[in-house]
Design an enzyme around this catalytic site. Sequence first.
Site, PDB file in Angstrom:
ATOM      1  N   GLU A 149       0.856  -1.191   0.000  1.00 57.74           N
ATOM      2  CA  GLU A 149       0.000   0.000   0.000  1.00 57.74           C
ATOM      3  C   GLU A 149       0.889   1.237   0.000  1.00 57.74           C
ATOM      4  O   GLU A 149       2.048   1.185   0.426  1.00 57.74           O
ATOM      5  CB  GLU A 149      -0.964  -0.015   1.202  1.00 57.74           C
ATOM      6  CG  GLU A 149      -0.317   0.093   2.581  1.00 57.74           C
ATOM      7  CD  GLU A 149      -0.177   1.513   3.104  1.00 57.74           C
ATOM      8  OE1 GLU A 149      -0.692   2.450   2.486  1.00 57.74           O
ATOM      9  OE2 GLU A 149       0.498   1.684   4.141  1.00 57.74           O
ATOM     10  N   ARG A 184      -5.408  -0.228   4.703  1.00 56.58           N
ATOM     11  CA  ARG A 184      -5.145   0.072   3.286  1.00 56.58           C
ATOM     12  C   ARG A 184      -4.575  -1.135   2.538  1.00 56.58           C
ATOM     13  O   ARG A 184      -4.484  -1.117   1.329  1.00 56.58           O
ATOM     14  CB  ARG A 184      -4.172   1.262   3.163  1.00 56.58           C
ATOM     15  CG  ARG A 184      -4.736   2.591   3.633  1.00 56.58           C
ATOM     16  CD  ARG A 184      -3.809   3.757   3.302  1.00 56.58           C
ATOM     17  NE  ARG A 184      -2.564   3.705   4.021  1.00 56.58           N
ATOM     18  CZ  ARG A 184      -2.323   4.331   5.185  1.00 56.58           C
ATOM     19  NH1 ARG A 184      -3.261   5.052   5.765  1.00 56.58           N
ATOM     20  NH2 ARG A 184      -1.150   4.238   5.765  1.00 56.58           N
ATOM     21  N   SER A 232       9.509   5.269   4.288  1.00 58.71           N
ATOM     22  CA  SER A 232       8.710   6.439   4.659  1.00 58.71           C
ATOM     23  C   SER A 232       9.523   7.694   4.350  1.00 58.71           C
ATOM     24  O   SER A 232      10.566   7.932   4.959  1.00 58.71           O
ATOM     25  CB  SER A 232       8.387   6.342   6.149  1.00 58.71           C
ATOM     26  OG  SER A 232       7.860   7.556   6.608  1.00 58.71           O
ATOM     27  N   HIS A 318       7.980   7.779  17.767  1.00 58.47           N
ATOM     28  CA  HIS A 318       7.064   8.122  16.658  1.00 58.47           C
ATOM     29  C   HIS A 318       5.943   9.025  17.133  1.00 58.47           C
ATOM     30  O   HIS A 318       5.485   9.892  16.378  1.00 58.47           O
ATOM     31  CB  HIS A 318       6.499   6.897  15.920  1.00 58.47           C
ATOM     32  CG  HIS A 318       5.731   7.301  14.671  1.00 58.47           C
ATOM     33  ND1 HIS A 318       4.368   7.494  14.665  1.00 58.47           N
ATOM     34  CD2 HIS A 318       6.153   7.618  13.419  1.00 58.47           C
ATOM     35  CE1 HIS A 318       3.983   7.875  13.448  1.00 58.47           C
ATOM     36  NE2 HIS A 318       5.050   7.959  12.667  1.00 58.47           N
ATOM     37  N   PHE A 325       4.398  16.898  13.970  1.00 64.67           N
ATOM     38  CA  PHE A 325       3.838  17.203  12.657  1.00 64.67           C
ATOM     39  C   PHE A 325       2.490  17.917  12.790  1.00 64.67           C
ATOM     40  O   PHE A 325       2.196  18.870  12.063  1.00 64.67           O
ATOM     41  CB  PHE A 325       3.666  15.921  11.824  1.00 64.67           C
ATOM     42  CG  PHE A 325       3.067  16.210  10.479  1.00 64.67           C
ATOM     43  CD1 PHE A 325       3.791  16.919   9.521  1.00 64.67           C
ATOM     44  CD2 PHE A 325       1.774  15.811  10.166  1.00 64.67           C
ATOM     45  CE1 PHE A 325       3.240  17.217   8.277  1.00 64.67           C
ATOM     46  CE2 PHE A 325       1.211  16.111   8.937  1.00 64.67           C
ATOM     47  CZ  PHE A 325       1.944  16.805   7.988  1.00 64.67           C
ATOM     48  N   HIS A 342       4.637   7.159   2.153  1.00 64.51           N
ATOM     49  CA  HIS A 342       5.250   5.890   2.515  1.00 64.51           C
ATOM     50  C   HIS A 342       4.745   4.766   1.627  1.00 64.51           C
ATOM     51  O   HIS A 342       3.680   4.845   1.035  1.00 64.51           O
ATOM     52  CB  HIS A 342       5.155   5.581   4.016  1.00 64.51           C
ATOM     53  CG  HIS A 342       3.895   4.962   4.504  1.00 64.51           C
ATOM     54  ND1 HIS A 342       3.479   5.087   5.805  1.00 64.51           N
ATOM     55  CD2 HIS A 342       2.964   4.182   3.904  1.00 64.51           C
ATOM     56  CE1 HIS A 342       2.364   4.411   5.969  1.00 64.51           C
ATOM     57  NE2 HIS A 342       2.027   3.865   4.838  1.00 64.51           N
TER      58      HIS A 342
HETATM   59  C1  HEM Z   1       1.594   7.174  10.394  1.00 63.96           C
HETATM   60  C2  HEM Z   1       3.707  11.480  10.549  1.00 63.96           C
HETATM   61  C3  HEM Z   1       7.950   9.402   9.627  1.00 63.96           C
HETATM   62  C4  HEM Z   1       5.942   5.086  10.432  1.00 63.96           C
HETATM   63  C5  HEM Z   1       1.815   8.526  10.413  1.00 63.96           C
HETATM   64  C6  HEM Z   1       0.798   9.509  10.303  1.00 63.96           C
HETATM   65  C7  HEM Z   1       1.381  10.723  10.340  1.00 63.96           C
HETATM   66  C8  HEM Z   1       2.775  10.502  10.491  1.00 63.96           C
HETATM   67  C9  HEM Z   1       0.718  12.094  10.251  1.00 63.96           C
HETATM   68  C10 HEM Z   1      -0.674   9.212  10.049  1.00 63.96           C
HETATM   69  C11 HEM Z   1      -0.654   9.090   8.554  1.00 63.96           C
HETATM   70  C12 HEM Z   1      -1.809   8.565   7.833  1.00 63.96           C
HETATM   71  O1  HEM Z   1      -2.235   7.423   8.090  1.00 63.96           O
HETATM   72  O2  HEM Z   1      -2.275   9.311   7.008  1.00 63.96           O
HETATM   73  C13 HEM Z   1       5.034  11.293  10.230  1.00 63.96           C
HETATM   74  C14 HEM Z   1       5.944  12.347   9.895  1.00 63.96           C
HETATM   75  C15 HEM Z   1       7.129  11.774   9.620  1.00 63.96           C
HETATM   76  C16 HEM Z   1       6.956  10.339   9.803  1.00 63.96           C
HETATM   77  C17 HEM Z   1       5.575  13.823   9.842  1.00 63.96           C
HETATM   78  C18 HEM Z   1       8.428  12.404   9.229  1.00 63.96           C
HETATM   79  C19 HEM Z   1       8.643  13.706   9.156  1.00 63.96           C
HETATM   80  C20 HEM Z   1       7.776   8.056   9.789  1.00 63.96           C
HETATM   81  C21 HEM Z   1       8.806   7.078   9.602  1.00 63.96           C
HETATM   82  C22 HEM Z   1       8.249   5.857   9.844  1.00 63.96           C
HETATM   83  C23 HEM Z   1       6.862   6.074  10.161  1.00 63.96           C
HETATM   84  C24 HEM Z   1      10.225   7.417   9.153  1.00 63.96           C
HETATM   85  C25 HEM Z   1       8.861   4.489   9.809  1.00 63.96           C
HETATM   86  C26 HEM Z   1      10.032   4.197   9.291  1.00 63.96           C
HETATM   87  C27 HEM Z   1       4.579   5.288  10.451  1.00 63.96           C
HETATM   88  C28 HEM Z   1       3.596   4.217  10.410  1.00 63.96           C
HETATM   89  C29 HEM Z   1       2.345   4.834  10.380  1.00 63.96           C
HETATM   90  C30 HEM Z   1       2.588   6.248  10.408  1.00 63.96           C
HETATM   91  C31 HEM Z   1       3.883   2.730  10.389  1.00 63.96           C
HETATM   92  C32 HEM Z   1       0.989   4.152  10.241  1.00 63.96           C
HETATM   93  C33 HEM Z   1       0.346   3.766  11.517  1.00 63.96           C
HETATM   94  C34 HEM Z   1      -0.982   3.091  11.277  1.00 63.96           C
HETATM   95  O3  HEM Z   1      -1.720   3.459  10.376  1.00 63.96           O
HETATM   96  O4  HEM Z   1      -1.309   2.195  12.039  1.00 63.96           O
HETATM   97  N1  HEM Z   1       3.023   9.151  10.551  1.00 63.96           N
HETATM   98  N2  HEM Z   1       5.679  10.100  10.195  1.00 63.96           N
HETATM   99  N3  HEM Z   1       6.613   7.424  10.135  1.00 63.96           N
HETATM  100  N4  HEM Z   1       3.938   6.484  10.445  1.00 63.96           N
HETATM  101 FE1  HEM Z   1       4.839   8.276  10.501  1.00 63.96          FE
END
Ligand code: HEM
Length: 370
Positions: A149, A184, A232, A318, A325, A342
Amino acid sequence: MAATATLEPAIPEHLRVERTIPANTPKNYQPPFPAYSARFPKETKGLVTAIIGVQGKEKTEEHSPEYRQLVGFVEKKQGASKPKYWEAASVVDNRGYYNEVVIPYWETKEDFEAWKIDSGFEKWWSSLEPGSGVGWFLEVFLPSIDRFETVFSDNVEPEGVAHMRESVSGTLQEHVYWGSMRDRLPVSQTDAIPGEKTTIKPKTATANGHSADTQTRRIHVSGRKNLAMIRSGQDWSDTKPHERKLYLDTMHPVLIKGMDFLRDQGEEVGCISCRFMDVIPKDPSTNNTSQPTDKTFGLAYFDDLASLEDWSKRHKTHLDIFGRFIQYAGELQNEVSLRLFHEVMVLRPEQQVFEYVGCHDGTGMLGAAV
Ligand code: HEM
């Protein structure tokens, strides 16, 4: 970024089946800002992504000759089997080694297999000898269409696999709530996709190289049940000075903390490998600097999708990224030019290929191999 009313399911119609596992979407859910997914032709059965890397002892100002060799293979004009798209990235890892990678994408396994022969890669790869002073790694992901996804903050600029998209979805229903990543994934409609817990080696940097053993060997690592892979990405190249400063001063440092945690202590949360990579100019013939661009991504492999979910929704690192953010978007009154995306895959064992030639024992899936 404004709230939106018309929402589209993340799973395209032709991949929807009757759920035996309910989605996590809250009732009457309206995401606070829009996000999009790449759409592929109906006939698409899967895709192929490869991470092909060279591991040297020192960071170089210019692309290394070994990196240029890898570019030669993905750029060779060999017709239909040529990668549909590729990009380049680098990272200094926690042992101080400099890793440069090319990341090519193909539409089918057949194209990938043909490329290995047509480009001369296969012959070259099998001739590599460990112990030459540099390490090489090949990590290939071949998910079927139901096992990956994508999510993008932007519906114009493609990234990675989206370079092979046919179109872009409308604004998605399933995002921002915890569990939306799983919702998703088409496979999750009927499969809980459990992974396999494993002993992950402590990742703490070893001062004087306990990895001599792996550095003198070619090691094939078997695929694991439902391994979860995430790439991501962050792209601040279009931000205006005020937002750029805000990103670099307040968002980037929090992101680095999270990535350092996964890299150095990932074993606590089921993370086998994490590389926080700089996207670098990819074409040495026009731009031979290895200096980073305004794009980064975290590339991480987890033993189980549930481990990745747990880290993202429970771990301070996280939660801090996520929380920062939300504040960041508020401070910019939702006029955000930072692009986020991502791609996530959950793979069957036979959809994974891992091979390491002379790499240190903290490299990629060697982190889980015993
Ligand atoms: C979900 C912000 C970096 C792993 C999210 C979400 C946001 C967010 C807003 C909800 C997104 C959505 O479903 O639309 C951020 C920001 C990042 C960042 C601003 C960097 C500036 C990362 C990184 C990883 C990561 C580097 C892992 C290597 C995840 C995962 C979710 C997630 C696995 C999904 C959780 C779920 O739906 O159960 N992040 N993230 N994120 N992020 Fe991040």
